[in-house]
Motif scaffolding. Structure first.
Motif, PDB file in Angstrom:
ATOM      1  N   ARG A   1      78.815  62.649  90.600  1.00 17.18           N
ATOM      2  CA  ARG A   1      78.551  61.586  89.632  1.00 17.18           C
ATOM      3  C   ARG A   1      77.417  60.733  90.188  1.00 17.18           C
ATOM      4  NH1 ARG A   1      83.220  59.606  89.437  1.00 17.18           N
ATOM      5  NH2 ARG A   1      83.906  60.540  87.459  1.00 17.18           N
ATOM      6  N   VAL A   2      76.517  60.309  89.294  1.00 16.27           N
ATOM      7  CA  VAL A   2      75.373  59.493  89.705  1.00 16.27           C
ATOM      8  C   VAL A   2      75.625  58.045  89.276  1.00 16.27           C
ATOM      9  CG1 VAL A   2      72.878  59.164  89.547  1.00 16.27           C
ATOM     10  CG2 VAL A   2      73.846  61.476  89.429  1.00 16.27           C
ATOM     11  N   PRO A   3      76.024  57.168  90.210  1.00 10.26           N
ATOM     12  CA  PRO A   3      76.310  55.780  89.843  1.00 10.26           C
ATOM     13  C   PRO A   3      75.076  55.032  89.352  1.00 10.26           C
ATOM     14  CG  PRO A   3      77.228  56.318  92.000  1.00 10.26           C
ATOM     15  CD  PRO A   3      76.296  57.431  91.622  1.00 10.26           C
ATOM     16  N   SER A   4      73.924  55.333  89.990  1.00 11.57           N
ATOM     17  CA  SER A   4      72.687  54.645  89.603  1.00 11.57           C
ATOM     18  C   SER A   4      71.534  55.633  89.654  1.00 11.57           C
ATOM     19  CB  SER A   4      72.412  53.470  90.541  1.00 11.57           C
ATOM     20  OG  SER A   4      71.105  52.948  90.325  1.00 11.57           O
ATOM     21  N   VAL A   5      70.975  55.936  88.496  1.00  9.83           N
ATOM     22  CA  VAL A   5      69.855  56.872  88.436  1.00  9.83           C
ATOM     23  C   VAL A   5      68.666  56.317  89.200  1.00  9.83           C
ATOM     24  CG1 VAL A   5      68.186  57.978  86.911  1.00  9.83           C
ATOM     25  CG2 VAL A   5      70.594  57.877  86.254  1.00  9.83           C
ATOM     26  N   ALA A   6      68.391  55.017  89.040  1.00  9.63           N
ATOM     27  CA  ALA A   6      67.239  54.413  89.711  1.00  9.63           C
ATOM     28  C   ALA A   6      67.377  54.509  91.224  1.00  9.63           C
ATOM     29  CB  ALA A   6      67.100  52.950  89.278  1.00  9.63           C
ATOM     30  N   ALA A   7      68.598  54.270  91.749  1.00 11.41           N
ATOM     31  CA  ALA A   7      68.815  54.338  93.198  1.00 11.41           C
ATOM     32  C   ALA A   7      68.620  55.756  93.710  1.00 11.41           C
ATOM     33  CB  ALA A   7      70.214  53.828  93.539  1.00 11.41           C
ATOM     34  N   LEU A   8      69.104  56.731  92.955  1.00 10.63           N
ATOM     35  CA  LEU A   8      68.952  58.125  93.367  1.00 10.63           C
ATOM     36  C   LEU A   8      67.485  58.535  93.380  1.00 10.63           C
ATOM     37  CD1 LEU A   8      70.221  60.841  94.126  1.00 10.63           C
ATOM     38  CD2 LEU A   8      70.397  61.351  91.676  1.00 10.63           C
ATOM     39  N   LEU A   9      66.739  58.094  92.384  1.00 12.19           N
ATOM     40  CA  LEU A   9      65.315  58.434  92.325  1.00 12.19           C
ATOM     41  C   LEU A   9      64.559  57.824  93.513  1.00 12.19           C
ATOM     42  CD1 LEU A   9      64.504  58.029  88.518  1.00 12.19           C
ATOM     43  CD2 LEU A   9      64.976  60.132  89.784  1.00 12.19           C
ATOM     44  N   ARG A  10      64.959  56.633  93.915  1.00 12.39           N
ATOM     45  CA  ARG A  10      64.291  56.005  95.064  1.00 12.39           C
ATOM     46  C   ARG A  10      64.559  56.787  96.349  1.00 12.39           C
ATOM     47  NH1 ARG A  10      65.947  51.116  92.587  1.00 12.39           N
ATOM     48  NH2 ARG A  10      67.784  51.043  93.950  1.00 12.39           N
ATOM     49  N   VAL A  11      65.812  57.201  96.556  1.00  9.60           N
ATOM     50  CA  VAL A  11      66.161  57.966  97.757  1.00  9.60           C
ATOM     51  C   VAL A  11      65.402  59.296  97.786  1.00  9.60           C
ATOM     52  CG1 VAL A  11      68.022  59.216  98.908  1.00  9.60           C
ATOM     53  CG2 VAL A  11      68.419  56.907  98.059  1.00  9.60           C
ATOM     54  N   ALA A  12      65.358  59.977  96.651  1.00 11.52           N
ATOM     55  CA  ALA A  12      64.663  61.259  96.590  1.00 11.52           C
ATOM     56  C   ALA A  12      63.157  61.077  96.786  1.00 11.52           C
ATOM     57  CB  ALA A  12      64.946  61.935  95.253  1.00 11.52           C
ATOM     58  N   ASP A  13      62.620  59.978  96.249  1.00  7.25           N
ATOM     59  CA  ASP A  13      61.187  59.721  96.423  1.00  7.25           C
ATOM     60  C   ASP A  13      60.853  59.510  97.893  1.00  7.25           C
ATOM     61  OD1 ASP A  13      58.528  59.079  95.164  1.00  7.25           O
ATOM     62  OD2 ASP A  13      58.898  57.195  96.210  1.00  7.25           O
ATOM     63  N   ASN A  14      61.701  58.818  98.606  1.00  9.73           N
ATOM     64  CA  ASN A  14      61.486  58.626 100.042  1.00  9.73           C
ATOM     65  C   ASN A  14      61.557  59.958 100.788  1.00  9.73           C
ATOM     66  OD1 ASN A  14      61.181  55.849  99.791  1.00  9.73           O
ATOM     67  ND2 ASN A  14      63.365  55.448 100.093  1.00  9.73           N
ATOM     68  N   ALA A  15      62.489  60.826 100.379  1.00  7.99           N
ATOM     69  CA  ALA A  15      62.617  62.137 101.019  1.00  7.99           C
ATOM     70  C   ALA A  15      61.372  62.984 100.768  1.00  7.99           C
ATOM     71  CB  ALA A  15      63.858  62.855 100.498  1.00  7.99           C
ATOM     72  N   ARG A  16      60.841  62.915  99.558  1.00  9.26           N
ATOM     73  CA  ARG A  16      59.639  63.690  99.241  1.00  9.26           C
ATOM     74  C   ARG A  16      58.441  63.190 100.032  1.00  9.26           C
ATOM     75  NH1 ARG A  16      57.607  64.846  93.151  1.00  9.26           N
ATOM     76  NH2 ARG A  16      59.192  66.475  93.382  1.00  9.26           N
ATOM     77  N   ARG A  17      58.305  61.889 100.169  1.00  5.17           N
ATOM     78  CA  ARG A  17      57.158  61.335 100.890  1.00  5.17           C
ATOM     79  C   ARG A  17      57.147  61.812 102.343  1.00  5.17           C
ATOM     80  NH1 ARG A  17      54.609  57.414  97.972  1.00  5.17           N
ATOM     81  NH2 ARG A  17      55.758  56.590  96.172  1.00  5.17           N
ATOM     82  N   GLY A  18      58.331  62.083 102.883  1.00  7.79           N
ATOM     83  CA  GLY A  18      58.383  62.567 104.252  1.00  7.79           C
ATOM     84  C   GLY A  18      57.916  63.999 104.392  1.00  7.79           C
ATOM     85  N   LEU A  19      57.845  64.737 103.272  1.00  2.00           N
ATOM     86  CA  LEU A  19      57.415  66.129 103.304  1.00  2.00           C
ATOM     87  C   LEU A  19      55.964  66.326 102.898  1.00  2.00           C
ATOM     88  CD1 LEU A  19      60.571  67.806 101.662  1.00  2.00           C
ATOM     89  CD2 LEU A  19      60.039  67.602 104.089  1.00  2.00           C
ATOM     90  N   VAL A  20      55.401  65.343 102.243  1.00  2.00           N
ATOM     91  CA  VAL A  20      54.023  65.465 101.744  1.00  2.00           C
ATOM     92  C   VAL A  20      53.052  65.006 102.832  1.00  2.00           C
ATOM     93  CG1 VAL A  20      52.369  64.631 100.019  1.00  2.00           C
ATOM     94  CG2 VAL A  20      54.748  65.122  99.370  1.00  2.00           C
ATOM     95  N   PRO A  21      52.002  65.795 103.108  1.00  2.00           N
ATOM     96  CA  PRO A  21      50.993  65.375 104.102  1.00  2.00           C
ATOM     97  C   PRO A  21      50.418  64.007 103.769  1.00  2.00           C
ATOM     98  CG  PRO A  21      50.670  67.676 103.468  1.00  2.00           C
ATOM     99  CD  PRO A  21      51.704  67.117 102.538  1.00  2.00           C
ATOM    100  N   GLU A  22      49.990  63.286 104.801  1.00  2.00           N
ATOM    101  CA  GLU A  22      49.501  61.925 104.614  1.00  2.00           C
ATOM    102  C   GLU A  22      48.273  61.860 103.721  1.00  2.00           C
ATOM    103  OE1 GLU A  22      48.845  60.155 108.372  1.00  2.00           O
ATOM    104  OE2 GLU A  22      50.966  60.187 108.976  1.00  2.00           O
TER     105      GLU A  22
END
Length: 222
Positions: free
Chosen positions: A108-129
């Protein structure tokens, strides 16, 4: 040296002799991992060490630094023969099927906005600078991004932004291994659909406790 220690001295002599025999077998095997003489010498050394340790403990309350347990020679021989048969290809296999493990876990996703923020941070760690990370626009993309960041492990979804619901894991014996080329990328059902000859061995049901349920459960135990 008194006779009361004769058995202990003899036990130590057997350890030394077994250690020398093991070293000789290892040298003769020249690195072969399925050598019968090495395995037998290992079992003898293990059991001699265990016997000496037990006698030392009984007489003086002292122990050796060898943390070993006694090995049944007959059982050890049976296991070695089974393993050796698999290594050289001459052993018979009563279960030639492939084992397939399949798992489903819902969240269950309590907060869509919170989940998107966490995933965005995870993606930024994989994308070259020197590259700009594309925005994540859906819950599905967010979960997929977390899985990719965690090398596909479901443990990467153990985040507060996802509340685990019931899950299911099945183990089946199948005739053929998974052929990814046989299914289109958008086909999410085909790879998980049992074949006509597949045999379900069993399933494990997951019923995770949510934080408030865990508190209630702990309260009932007191």
């Amino acid at each position: 040296m008194t006779d009361q220690y004769a058995d202990l001295d003899a036990a130590l002599d057997r350890v030394v002799a077994a250690a020398k025999a093991h070293l000789a077998a290892v040298k003769a095997a020249q690195g072969r991992v399925d050598d019968d003489d090495v395995w037998q010498a290992y079992v003898d050394l293990n059991n001699a060490s265990f016997a000496y340790d037990e006698q030392l403990l009984d007489l003086f309350g002292e122990v050796t630094p060898w943390d070993v347990e006694s090995i049944d020679p007959d059982e050890a021989a049976a296991r070695f023969n089974a393993a050796a048969g698999g290594l050289d290809g001459t052993g018979s296999d009563p279960h030639p099927q492939v084992i397939s493990v399949r798992q489903r876990r819902d969240y269950r996703v309590p907060s869509v906005a919170a989940l998107l923020r966490v995933a965005d941070n995870a993606r930024r760690g994989l994308v070259p600078e020197d590259e700009e990370a594309e925005p994540i626009e859906s819950v599905g993309e967010a979960v997929l991004e977390l899985l990719q960041a965690g090398d596909g492990s479901l443990s990467s979804l153990d985040v507060p932004e996802l509340e685990p619901l019931d899950g299911l894991l099945t183990v089946s014996e199948v005739r053929e291994p998974l052929d990814l080329e046989a299914y289109a990328d958008e086909d999410g059902a085909g790879p998980f659909t049992p074949g006509p000859d597949d045999m379900l061995v069993g399933r494990l049901d997951e019923h995770p406790f949510l934080p408030d349920e865990e508190d209630d459960h702990a309260g009932h135990n007191h």
